[in-house]
Structure formats: structure tokens, C-alpha cells
Design a protein around this motif. Structure first.
Motif, mmCIF file in Angstrom:
data_model
loop_
_atom_site.group_PDB
_atom_site.id
_atom_site.type_symbol
_atom_site.label_atom_id
_atom_site.label_comp_id
_atom_site.label_asym_id
_atom_site.label_seq_id
_atom_site.Cartn_x
_atom_site.Cartn_y
_atom_site.Cartn_z
ATOM 1 N N TYR A 124 -52.056 -31.157 64.883
ATOM 2 C CA TYR A 124 -53.233 -32.005 65.063
ATOM 3 C C TYR A 124 -54.031 -31.499 66.250
ATOM 4 O O TYR A 124 -53.471 -31.204 67.326
ATOM 5 C CB TYR A 124 -52.816 -33.458 65.311
ATOM 6 N N THR A 125 -55.344 -31.371 66.066
ATOM 7 C CA THR A 125 -56.242 -30.931 67.127
ATOM 8 C C THR A 125 -57.448 -31.845 67.176
ATOM 9 O O THR A 125 -58.052 -32.153 66.130
ATOM 10 C CB THR A 125 -56.698 -29.481 66.880
ATOM 11 N N HIS A 126 -57.786 -32.268 68.377
ATOM 12 C CA HIS A 126 -58.990 -33.082 68.560
ATOM 13 C C HIS A 126 -59.513 -32.874 69.973
ATOM 14 O O HIS A 126 -58.843 -33.206 70.958
ATOM 15 C CB HIS A 126 -58.690 -34.563 68.332
ATOM 16 N N ASN A 127 -60.685 -32.269 70.071
ATOM 17 C CA ASN A 127 -61.317 -31.996 71.370
ATOM 18 C C ASN A 127 -60.364 -31.229 72.279
ATOM 19 O O ASN A 127 -59.944 -30.134 71.946
ATOM 20 C CB ASN A 127 -61.794 -33.296 72.006
ATOM 21 N N ALA A 128 -59.978 -31.806 73.406
ATOM 22 C CA ALA A 128 -59.151 -31.108 74.390
ATOM 23 C C ALA A 128 -57.665 -31.249 74.125
ATOM 24 O O ALA A 128 -56.842 -30.786 74.921
ATOM 25 C CB ALA A 128 -59.467 -31.615 75.797
ATOM 26 N N PHE A 129 -57.297 -31.884 73.013
ATOM 27 C CA PHE A 129 -55.883 -32.142 72.716
ATOM 28 C C PHE A 129 -55.469 -31.359 71.480
ATOM 29 O O PHE A 129 -56.185 -31.320 70.480
ATOM 30 C CB PHE A 129 -55.660 -33.635 72.471
ATOM 31 N N SER A 130 -54.306 -30.727 71.548
ATOM 32 C CA SER A 130 -53.736 -30.052 70.386
ATOM 33 C C SER A 130 -52.227 -30.269 70.397
ATOM 34 O O SER A 130 -51.612 -30.376 71.469
ATOM 35 C CB SER A 130 -54.054 -28.553 70.388
ATOM 36 N N SER A 131 -51.620 -30.334 69.206
ATOM 37 C CA SER A 131 -50.187 -30.610 69.135
ATOM 38 C C SER A 131 -49.631 -30.095 67.811
ATOM 39 O O SER A 131 -50.367 -29.830 66.860
ATOM 40 C CB SER A 131 -49.923 -32.110 69.255
ATOM 41 N N TYR A 132 -48.306 -29.970 67.765
ATOM 42 C CA TYR A 132 -47.609 -29.579 66.538
ATOM 43 C C TYR A 132 -46.197 -30.162 66.567
ATOM 44 O O TYR A 132 -45.625 -30.429 67.635
ATOM 45 C CB TYR A 132 -47.530 -28.057 66.395
ATOM 46 N N VAL A 133 -45.631 -30.373 65.386
ATOM 47 C CA VAL A 133 -44.255 -30.842 65.223
ATOM 48 C C VAL A 133 -43.668 -30.136 64.010
ATOM 49 O O VAL A 133 -44.303 -30.072 62.951
ATOM 50 C CB VAL A 133 -44.181 -32.373 65.018
ATOM 51 N N ASN A 134 -42.460 -29.603 64.159
ATOM 52 C CA ASN A 134 -41.741 -28.980 63.050
ATOM 53 C C ASN A 134 -40.347 -29.587 62.971
ATOM 54 O O ASN A 134 -39.666 -29.742 63.999
ATOM 55 C CB ASN A 134 -41.602 -27.466 63.257
ATOM 56 N N PHE A 135 -39.909 -29.912 61.773
ATOM 57 C CA PHE A 135 -38.590 -30.510 61.570
ATOM 58 C C PHE A 135 -37.949 -29.865 60.352
ATOM 59 O O PHE A 135 -38.589 -29.741 59.300
ATOM 60 C CB PHE A 135 -38.720 -32.025 61.364
ATOM 61 N N SER A 136 -36.682 -29.445 60.482
ATOM 62 C CA SER A 136 -36.007 -28.737 59.397
ATOM 63 C C SER A 136 -34.611 -29.285 59.180
ATOM 64 O O SER A 136 -33.886 -29.576 60.144
ATOM 65 C CB SER A 136 -35.904 -27.240 59.711
ATOM 66 N N LEU A 137 -34.231 -29.392 57.913
ATOM 67 C CA LEU A 137 -32.858 -29.685 57.498
ATOM 68 C C LEU A 137 -32.345 -28.478 56.725
ATOM 69 O O LEU A 137 -33.048 -27.951 55.850
ATOM 70 C CB LEU A 137 -32.799 -30.926 56.617
ATOM 71 N N SER A 138 -31.132 -28.027 57.046
ATOM 72 C CA SER A 138 -30.619 -26.821 56.409
ATOM 73 C C SER A 138 -29.113 -26.918 56.219
ATOM 74 O O SER A 138 -28.414 -27.579 57.006
ATOM 75 C CB SER A 138 -30.948 -25.588 57.253
ATOM 76 N N ASN A 139 -28.623 -26.248 55.184
ATOM 77 C CA ASN A 139 -27.188 -26.151 54.939
ATOM 78 C C ASN A 139 -26.894 -24.748 54.427
ATOM 79 O O ASN A 139 -27.524 -24.275 53.471
ATOM 80 C CB ASN A 139 -26.744 -27.181 53.908
ATOM 81 N N ALA A 140 -25.955 -24.044 55.076
ATOM 82 C CA ALA A 140 -25.618 -22.668 54.717
ATOM 83 C C ALA A 140 -24.102 -22.533 54.660
ATOM 84 O O ALA A 140 -23.409 -22.804 55.643
ATOM 85 C CB ALA A 140 -26.205 -21.690 55.730
ATOM 86 N N GLU A 141 -23.592 -22.086 53.506
ATOM 87 C CA GLU A 141 -22.151 -21.998 53.312
ATOM 88 C C GLU A 141 -21.784 -20.686 52.632
ATOM 89 O O GLU A 141 -22.585 -20.087 51.911
ATOM 90 C CB GLU A 141 -21.654 -23.165 52.453
ATOM 91 N N GLY A 142 -20.555 -20.247 52.861
ATOM 92 C CA GLY A 142 -20.023 -19.059 52.225
ATOM 93 C C GLY A 142 -18.609 -19.293 51.751
ATOM 94 O O GLY A 142 -17.922 -20.216 52.213
ATOM 95 N N LYS A 143 -18.160 -18.426 50.842
ATOM 96 C CA LYS A 143 -16.810 -18.557 50.295
ATOM 97 C C LYS A 143 -16.242 -17.175 50.021
ATOM 98 O O LYS A 143 -16.904 -16.331 49.413
ATOM 99 C CB LYS A 143 -16.842 -19.375 49.001
ATOM 100 N N GLY A 144 -15.011 -16.937 50.491
ATOM 101 C CA GLY A 144 -14.341 -15.665 50.270
ATOM 102 C C GLY A 144 -14.857 -14.570 51.176
ATOM 103 O O GLY A 144 -16.060 -14.429 51.353
ATOM 104 N N ILE A 145 -13.954 -13.776 51.754
ATOM 105 C CA ILE A 145 -14.337 -12.644 52.605
ATOM 106 C C ILE A 145 -14.247 -11.380 51.768
ATOM 107 O O ILE A 145 -13.189 -11.042 51.236
ATOM 108 C CB ILE A 145 -13.424 -12.540 53.842
ATOM 109 N N ALA A 146 -15.381 -10.666 51.641
ATOM 110 C CA ALA A 146 -15.451 -9.504 50.754
ATOM 111 C C ALA A 146 -15.436 -8.175 51.495
ATOM 112 O O ALA A 146 -15.347 -7.122 50.858
ATOM 113 C CB ALA A 146 -16.708 -9.591 49.890
ATOM 114 N N SER A 147 -15.538 -8.174 52.824
ATOM 115 C CA SER A 147 -15.504 -6.925 53.598
ATOM 116 C C SER A 147 -15.087 -7.232 55.028
ATOM 117 O O SER A 147 -15.150 -8.384 55.474
ATOM 118 C CB SER A 147 -16.876 -6.236 53.572
ATOM 119 N N GLY A 148 -14.666 -6.189 55.756
ATOM 120 C CA GLY A 148 -14.258 -6.383 57.150
ATOM 121 C C GLY A 148 -13.111 -7.352 57.302
ATOM 122 O O GLY A 148 -13.016 -8.076 58.309
ATOM 123 N N GLN A 149 -12.198 -7.378 56.320
ATOM 124 C CA GLN A 149 -11.113 -8.368 56.344
ATOM 125 C C GLN A 149 -10.197 -8.216 57.552
ATOM 126 O O GLN A 149 -9.541 -9.188 57.958
ATOM 127 C CB GLN A 149 -10.280 -8.261 55.054
#
Length: 684
Positions: A535-560
Motif C-alpha cells: 500500500y502506498t499513499h503520499n509519504a507512506f508506503s508499506s508491504y506485508v508478505n505471509f506464507s504457509l509451506s510444507n516440505a517433506e521427503g521419504k527415503g535416502i537415495a544417495s550419500g547414505q
């Protein structure tokens, strides 16, 4: 785009005047942007105003700038994770790929030379390959539009002293920009304790950058870009730790007295020829080279006593390559783009390890050093073809494919279709969606092979004897989003993504040297959603970022060999969170100018990275608030001076980024404590 510059303006006895030089530069810059589409992806832009609005302005390290983008989570040692990926960022300078260097603690690229930074993620067009979690394209300052320079100095907490000098300008057909930055402080990397002053954490870092362009004629421009970064770090100590081994002849050696160090050096050169042919064809032919090395020096006694392994690690990577990009405006509704990249890398790893015999009786005597050296050549080739098609007035579709080939520790290739679309539902509402098939080769320069047999029967023995080679990751990636403008100043965004991965790449720190090594999970799945607002108005500016994330893995395939058998069994039958998985990541910022003083604040928030056995828990959530006040002082005949007072971690909140537990996590690291800084800069 028609060429409006007359050939006569380039006669040997007719040097272009200032207005014409500006027109020429804008013309070539606009033509270069025609080479890089973003249809269907998610893009976040940092222009000069955005960068200067950060509490430390252009003194802000590049990774901290990117941390203000949506979907970006911080990690220790300056690492960033985007949408659940471990690093996997591709850096470009003026659209040209910068080859990867060996990842260390220091930043190779300096924010000072950036005119703007475009951060792109999601389902990328076919032009983008290799590193696909995010594309960071830095458009450099050039010196075409004004002659002069800028000097700045920042001083403050932790004995910080940073100076930067910029020179820029143009002469005849040539434009140039040069920047040099030197920084020293007593908090080089995240320390292992929450103490306000870290033990043994001194660093010096210097970066140099240069840009030169020369207009040959109305259709051709030559560009030369080069940079050097030299970083030196002490490794912070962790006082009060109990010794694990007893070393003969060394009865007492406090953990707060270790002297470990790391040295990093990166250098790169890019030469490019940019051409425009008529009003339909644009091209850029680029040659690049990069040298990178890293030296980890252990404490010869302390590392043996506390780790049972004192390894001197020296890694070197040299990459040479070529990148060609072309665009052709077939008609008013179709723009064809094609190109290729070829790179040849030589990666060398020399490890000199001093260890004990397994189960030695105290006091232990070191064995003869184990020399384990490796050398590897890697070939990377990618070709793409795509069409940006304006199907109807409100709908633009970018469809295409790329072919990638990788040959190093394994030989692999893939054909990858891409599809992205943008639909202007209304003048205020824009929809985008995309699908991308990704092929992500492992970072060859980080692969640290181990001769397992050489370490058998020692305290440096791997946890298991299995060692499959690291393979490229293969993904199906889906992205959909909407951008809504409300009134004149408010813009809202919503984006959702899902990634299905095979041979999911991750990195871990498995030895006492603070160097990351890649490995593969057999399967992976990542999904999330991002909300953005500014949001920007005259002498004021602002921003907001919000994230939800899920990252999963299964089984080791290298570098055991980096995992115990119990871990291999558990991960082989369970989905586990990736160590860099952070459920909630948020950033926000605002500036307001009042009576010629610009007040600013930015905030980062995270729910905590994973920890515990097999990443079954996560660290505590944290919030860091930074603030600043900026004013221009008129010194009369001496000219104006810009002054900034900034505070990092205003509320001095102690928080852990890592606690030393989790898959591939070796040591605890804490976020910065409160710091005060003053910056003075003058333009001349």
C-alpha cells in the motif's frame, strides 16, 4: 520494437550527444528485457526506492534484501530457502546466468551495484533451468545517465566498519560503473550461543564489481561485467562443551579456545554482445567464467578432542560457458524465444584428515593423516524453445519446452514441457497459472566424495558403508495465483503451489567442517500458499508478505554413508519434514516521511526450522524488528550528506535459527542481537 537510431549518428567523426546516448541505452535495455518472459510465474520486484527504504539501504546484504520477498525463509550461514527448497537459487546479472560458486558464509554479490532486483518463482517459462526455486535477476547500474560517484561509510555495533565507493559515467560511446565494498566486524556468522558478543567471530569481506558497455552501432552493444569477492571468517566458539576424546599430551583444551577459520574467494567475468535486427529480432550472446575456492582450516588439537576428526578441506571450482538467447516477434500475437546454455566445470576436493583409531584408550594418539583427494569434470547443457502467444486481448499464454543434459557423477537428461498463462479478468484483476517440469542437477562443486575404506576403523568412519551417487532432481510443479488492485494505492496477491519431486535434492552439514554436501531423498512433496499486500499513499508506503509451506521427503537415495542405519530405516518408511521446512514465514515493512526525516521499519517472522531426531519437531517461533531514520544534511559548500541511523533487532529478542539437531545439522546458531549503526553517504 523499431530501431529509431540513425546510422549517421555513429559515424567516426560524430560522437552521440547526451540525449542520444540516453535514448540508445534505453533502447538496448528494453530490447534485452524482451528476451526474458515471466508469464505464469510469480514475480517480486525490488527497485532502487525499495532497496533504499530498507533500514540499512544498499548496505543491506543481498540475502537480507531477498528475505523481504514472499515465501523466503532464513537459515544459518546466510542461506535462504524459497518455497520449501534448499537454496536452489539462480542468480543472473542483466539476464546472464552467473555460474555457481562454492557456497560459503559470505555473499558474493553486493547490493550496492543493483539498480533493481527481480525475484521470480513458481512455474517458470522454459528459458529458466537448473536452479528453479527462484530466479534472482540483478539489473546493474550503468553510469549512462549521469557522471559522478558516491562514497558511504557505516559504523556501529560489533565493531562494524563498512565502506563503499562507487564511480560511474560515460564517455563517447562507452558507459561504465565500478563499485568496491569493504566490511569488517566481530559477528561474521551466526554464533553458537545467544551472547551479545560472540567469541572468535571476526570477519573481513571485500567485494569489487565492474560494468562497461560500448555501443558499436545502432544494432550492437558490447558489455563486460566482472566481480571479485574475498571473505575471511573465524568460526565462532561454543564455550563450556565437554571433551569427547582425550588427546595425548594435551590434558586441558577449553572449547572456547578453538581456532577454526574459513577463507572464501570468488571471481567471475561475463562478456556479452547484444544485437537488435530490425524491429523483430533481439539477441544476446554471452561468454562467462567463474573461479571459486574455499579453505576450511581446523583447530589441529581442538577438533580432535571435541570431534575426533581434524580435517583441512580445500575445494576449488572453475566453470566456463556460453549462453545464447534470441527472441523473434513473429507477428502482433506471437513472440518466439529460443536459446541454449553450455557450461563445463572442473571441481576439485582435497581433504587432509587427522583422526584417532576407533575405540582408542585414553589418552589417544592421532593416526597418520588420511589424504582423500578427488577431481571431477561436469558438463551441463540446456536448450529451450517457447512461444509467447496473445490468444485473445486479455489472455497471454507462454508455452514451450527445454532439454537438459548433465554429466558428472551420473549421466542424465530430461525433456521438460512448460506452460504459463496470464488472464486480465478486469483492469484491476489479473490471474496467472502455470505448470513446469523441472530438472535440477546437483551442485557438483559441493559434492564431497569420501573414500569409505580409507576411514574404516577410525573416528572419521562414515555412519554406513552405502554410497550411491547424487542424482538430478525431477519435479512436476503447479502454480496458480491472483493479483487484485484496490483503488490507487493497494495491491493484494494470493498464490498457491504444489511440487511433486523424484530424487528430491537437499543439503546437509555432516562433518565438523561447515561445508554443505548434497544428497537425495527418493521422493518429495512440497506445497504452500502465499499472501502479499502493498500500500502506498503520499509519504507512506508499506508491504506485508505471509506464507504457509510444507516440505517433506521419504527415503535416502544417495550419500547414505552420512546417515546411521536407524535413520536410513526410519526415513525409508516415513515421510519426514525437510530440515529447512518452516511452516510460517512472514515479512513486512513500512516507511513514512515526516518533516524531511524518513522513518522506516521492517519485520521478519518465522515459526522455526525443523529440529530433533529425524526432524520431528521445530524450533520456537521468532520475530525480528529493524528500524531506521534517514535525513539529508545540507553542509553548505561541502554539499549534502545523507545520514541514516538504524537499529537491528530493536527489541533484542534472542532466538535460535538452529539448535544443532536435525538431519544434516551440526551446530547451533543464533540470530543477531540488537545492534546500532550510523551510515553517512555523499554523492558527487
Amino acid at each position: 520494437m523499431a530501431c529509431l537510431i540513425s546510422v549517421s549518428a555513429f559515424a567516426d567523426d560524430n560522437i552521440p550527444d547526451e540525449p542520444l546516448k540516453i535514448t540508445i541505452t534505453k533502447y538496448f535495455d528494453a530490447a534485452r528485457e524482451q528476451l526474458s518472459p515471466d508469464t505464469g510465474s510469480s514475480t517480486y520486484n525490488f527497485d532502487q526506492k525499495t532497496i533504499e527504504n530498507l533500514p540499512q539501504g544498499s548496505n543491506t546484504p543481498l540475502n537480507q534484501v531477498l528475505l523481504q520477498a514472499p515465501g523466503v525463509a532464513q537459515d544459518s550461514y546466510g542461506q535462504l530457502h524459497v518455497r520449501g527448497d534448499h537454496a536452489d537459487l539462480q542468480y543472473r546479472i542483466n539476464g546472464i546466468i552467473l555460474p555457481e560458486g562454492i557456497a560459503g558464509f559470505g555473499q558474493t554479490l553486493d547490493t550496492h551495484f543493483a539498480d533493481k532486483i527481480d525475484f521470480m518463482t513458481g512455474a517458470l517459462p522454459a528459458q529458466y533451468g537448473y536452479r528453479t526455486a527462484g530466479i534472482v535477476n540483478i539489473t546493474t547500474k550503468t553510469g549512462t545517465f549521469e557522471d559522478g560517484g558516491q562514497s558511504s561509510v557505516m559504523a556501529g555495533s560489533d565493531d562494524t566498519l563498512e565502506g563503499n565507493q562507487e564511480f560511474y559515467g560515460s564517455k563517447d560511446r562507452m558507459s561504465y560503473y565500478f563499485s568496491g565494498t569493504y566490511d569488517q566486524n566481530d559477528r561474521g556468522i551466526e554464533p553458537a550461543t545467544a551472547a551479545a558478543h560472540a567469541d572468535h567471530d571476526y570477519t573481513t569481506q571485500d567485494k569489487e564489481f565492474g560494468y562497461m558497455s560500448y555501443v558499436l552501432n545502432p544494432e550492437n552493444r558490447m558489455i563486460l561485467i566482472f566481480g571479485v569477492a574475498t571473505n575471511r571468517f573465524q568460526i565462532p566458539d561454543n564455550p563450556g562443551q565437554p571433551p569427547v576424546y582425550s588427546l595425548a599430551g594435551t590434558p586441558v583444551y577449553p572449547s572456547g579456545s578453538l581456532n577454526e577459520e574459513q577463507y572464501e574467494h570468488n571471481a567471475y567475468v561475463v562478456a556479452a554482445l547484444q544485437s537488435t535486427i530490425g524491429d523483430k529480432t533481439n539477441a544476446q550472446f554471452s561468454l562467462f567464467t567463474r573461479y571459486s575456492d574455499l579453505l576450511y582450516k581446523p583447530d589441529p588439537l581442538g577438533d580432535l578432542i571435541y570431534n575426533g576428526d581434524a580435517s583441512r578441506v580445500y575445494q576449488v571450482s572453475v566453470t566456463n560457458g556460453v549462453q545464447n538467447d534470441y527472441s523473434y516477434r513473429y507477428d502482433d500475437n506471437n513472440t518466439i524465444r529460443t536459446g541454449y546454455t553450455v557450461s563445463l566445470e572442473n571441481a576439485r576436493d582435497n581433504t587432509d584428515s587427522t583422526v584417532f583409531a576407533s575405540g582408542c584408550s585414553a589418552p589417544c594418539t592421532p593416526l597418520a593423516p588420511i589424504i582423500d583427494n578427488h577431481n571431477k569434470d561436469a558438463t551441463l547443457f540446456g536448450y529451450y524453445l517457447q512461444d509467447e502467444w496473445k490468444a485473445i486481448d486479455k489472455l497471454t499464454i507462454n508455452y514451450g519446452a527445454r532439454f537438459d543434459y548433465y554429466n558428472a557423477y551420473v549421466n542424465a537428461d530430461q525433456f521438460s514441457p512448460r506452460l504459463g498463462a496470464v488472464y486480465d479478468l478486469t483492469p484491476q484483476t489479473k490471474l496467472h497459472a502455470g505448470y513446469a517440469r523441472y530438472f535440477t542437477p546437483p551442485p557438483t562443486e559441493l559434492i564431497e566424495p569420501v573414500t569409505i575404506a580409507a576411514f574404516q576403523g577410525t573416528t572419521g568412519a562414515p555412519l554406513s558403508n552405502e554410497s550411491s551417487p547424487v542424482k538430478p532432481e525431477r519435479d512436476n510443479y503447479f502454480d496458480v495465483g491472483i493479483i487484485q488492485k484496490i483503488g490507487d494505492g493497494l495491491t493484494l496477491g494470493l498464490d498457491a503451489y504444489y511440487k511433486e519431486a523424484h530424487d528430491l535434492l537437499d543439503e546437509g552439514q555432516f562433518g565438523q567442517a561447515l561445508i554443505f554436501a548434497p544428497f537425495n531423498y527418493e521422493e518429495g512433496k512440497v506445497h504452500g500458499v502465499e499472501l502479499t499486500a502493498d500500500y502506498t499513499h503520499n509519504a507512506f508506503s508499506s508491504y506485508v508478505n505471509f506464507s504457509l509451506s510444507n516440505a517433506e521427503g521419504k527415503g535416502i537415495a544417495s550419500g547414505q554413508y552420512n546417515f546411521s542405519q536407524d535413520d536410513l530405516d526410519y526415513i525409508g518408511s516415513h515421510w519426514v519434514h525437510l530440515d529447512h521446512d518452516q511452516k510460517v514465514s512472514a515479512s513486512a515493512g513500512a516507511t513514512y516521511t515526516f518533516y524531511d526525516i524518513k522513518y522506516g521499519v521492517d519485520i521478519i517472522n518465522g515459526s522455526g526450522l525443523r529440529d530433533g531426531t529425524d526432524n520431528t519437531s521445530h524450533l520456537a517461533d521468532y520475530t525480528q524488528v529493524n528500524a531506521s531514520a534517514k535525513h539529508t544534511f545540507d553542509l553548505g559548500t561541502a554539499g549534502p550528506v545523507d545520514g541514516t541511523f538504524s537499529v537491528i533487532n530493536v527489541f533484542d529478542r534472542e532466538y535460535e535459527i538452529r539448535d544443532g539437531s536435525g538431519i544434516g545439522v551440526f551446530a547451533p546458531q543464533y540470530g543477531p542481537r540488537r545492534g546500532y549503526f550510523v551510515t553517512l553517504s555523499r554523492t558527487f
